[in-house]
Design an enzyme around this catalytic site. Sequence first.
Site, PDB file in Angstrom:
ATOM      1  CG  ASP A  37      18.487  -0.806  10.338  1.00 18.43           C
ATOM      2  OD1 ASP A  37      19.300  -0.106  10.956  1.00 18.43           O
ATOM      3  OD2 ASP A  37      18.736  -1.959   9.953  1.00 18.43           O
ATOM      4  CB  CYS A  59     -27.815  -8.723  11.268  1.00 14.56           C
ATOM      5  SG  CYS A  59     -28.279  -8.433  12.990  1.00 14.56           S
ATOM      6  CG  ASP A  68      17.710  -6.323   8.587  1.00 11.33           C
ATOM      7  OD1 ASP A  68      18.114  -5.401   9.330  1.00 11.33           O
ATOM      8  OD2 ASP A  68      18.451  -6.973   7.835  1.00 11.33           O
ATOM      9  CB  CYS A 122     -25.319 -11.787  15.532  1.00 11.34           C
ATOM     10  SG  CYS A 122     -26.962 -11.991  14.833  1.00 11.34           S
ATOM     11  CG  ASP A 124      16.578  -2.699  13.259  1.00 16.75           C
ATOM     12  OD1 ASP A 124      17.191  -1.680  13.606  1.00 16.75           O
ATOM     13  OD2 ASP A 124      16.897  -3.387  12.271  1.00 16.75           O
TER      14      ASP A 124
END
Length: 731
Positions: free
Chosen positions: A416, A3, A614, A6, A618
């Site tokens: 960007d 359960c 990308d 745990c 950045d």
Amino acid sequence: MSCAGCVATVEEALQKAPGVSVASVNFAEHTADVNGEADVEALIKAVEAAGYEAAELKGSDEEAQEKEAAELTYYRQLLKKSAVAAVVGVPLFVMGLFGAMPGMSGSGRLFWLVVAALSLFVLIYSGGRFFSGAWKSFKNHNANMDTLIALGTGTAWAYSMLITLIPDLVPEQARHVYFEAAVIIIALINFGSALEMRARGKTSEAIKRLIGLQPKTARVMRDGQELDVPIEQVGLDDTLRLRPGEKIAVDGVIIDGHTRVDESMLTGEPMPVEKQIGDEVVGGTINKSGSVLFRATRIGKDTALAQIIEMVRQAQNSKPAIGRLVDKIAAVFVPTVLIIAVLTFMVWFNFGPEPKAAYVLVTTMTVLIIACPCALGLATPISIMVGVGKAAEFGVLIRNGEALQRAGQLTTVVLDKTGTVTEGLPAVTELISVAGDQSELLRLAASLEVGSEHPLAEAIVSAAKQRGLELKSVQNFSAMAGHGVSGELDGQQVLLGNRKLMSDEQIDISEHTELAQSLATQAQTPMYLAVAGRYAGIVAVADPVKQDSKTAIERLHLAGLKVVMLTGDNVATAQAVAKQVGVDEVMAEVLPEDKANKVAELQRHGEVVAMVGDGINDAPALARADVGFAIGTGTDVAIESADITLMRGSLHGVADAIAISKATLSNIKQNLFGAFIYNSLGIPVAAGVLFPFTGLLLNPVIAGAAMAMSSVTVVSNANRLRMFKPRGAQS
């Protein structure tokens, strides 16, 4: 683990192991993700010392198949144990309903002794796991679901046995036996566990599908022959043959031929991609047409597919803040229930009507049985697993559960420009030379830009090569971030950059100021060239806007998000691009080191900010944002800095990720509401709060059924996410 209680026990045990910095346990998957410099054997021993069992999960295809086979075997065992318990319990239950049970005297006692023996067999065979689990927990000073079920059914059986052997110990009206209740509760809980396990299996289908994409064999060129070998035997730099319709075995580079490849499993894009000599191919994608040779560049766990599988698996295993909160609640839940059970016992024993013994037993047992926190523990991880898997289907790789939760709370998306809103493949559009020699202007600019990695530099060098111009060697090259580049050509200082660079170097560009502004309003970037301190002309470069940027930004607006474009480009060019795609705000001429500051500024104004980029420049902004989205076609540094990676170069991935995040968060809240309501209403009813008003008590058998089905309901609700499709999704 039996359960949610745990989870805290296992996490605490792992955290205490030497060298562990962070340990996260997933109750839905029964796995733990551990970070640090710990020895695997030490981790296993720590888990075993806490009363559980563990083995290292290596993530291989064979291991996944073994795990699936083991789960299927266990599922069948649960059904078998449930059936055995039902065979004993149901007839007794039916006899009790129709008043056909014999009394406790004479031959009736023999009947009850046989029933006692049969029910004891059921408790040992069908319910043995609960009692052994409870004993392990007791030895380790813990309490979990096994504790509740073992106490409830064990007490019911012991009380019934006492009534059978020495009925005179209690008043006649209290001489009820509960063998059938104990047996049917065991049957229902096992059946519920089996249903839950089957439903949980569906949540891992995303991983299974990804693993299924890995081919088992590859056709390798060795000693002039083509040999089919197991995928494990493919080595780096091996040459492989790829025929039409085949799955690509490993990552590589095409060295002969051309073809079209279906990369939809990677990017979510349905259209095949043209591939020729020098192009990369990715393992798991499908060759559609041509026959090619390619050289293996990444094998085994280094392939893109293997890394995607690992990223998805880790994300499914991670916890958002809401999940950690629920784990803390679950950790104290079972001890709290035990206290409530004791209080229930005491209240009914001291203030309950006769027969007190019967009322005490029924109410205490019902509280113990109904209060299992399984549904509570499954509510968050099961939804996270499905949500992360669903995102992967749309080419969106979510690094962790925290990012999934945060993405659903965003208010502003910062984009960007280059490579994100635009194609990132700029081309030279205008050459304006003061001296009238366009080729010389381009040759000087390209010679200077050979040493630069900027996308605009690549466009200038590419244009020079297309014209067949011979480039000069550069001395003392220097790149000035956000301004431009400089160097010496034939002993003369040459500058190429933006208006700010020219101004800083006190170079007069007034001759073409208006023309430069006109170019900028057409989304072209004017770059000024100066030789030996004298203005020489303009090289204009344009980066076309991606076809789907405008519709993707419209989807973000429909989701109630503010969209900001952040770029180092000049204001006029940035405004021109912004006008085309419909962003709300433009931040132009921002230096790379200032991008993260702009994100922080938005956050200070109370915005929950996503950054989409990308490039290397950045990376700080991606890390600073509440959620960083990296375009998968970009650099590795950007992808490593981001929380979410978009495997295709489209902004639709951002809209998809946000939609999936919101749907997942909503699903988690539904699950938690259901689990909390179930327990907060179920426990008082089980304790008998309605009895003074209605004279009714909750039957322990019904409590067992409700407990078993609560987990099934949570898992089934989470599986609804598998059918979810973001509105406006392009794949």
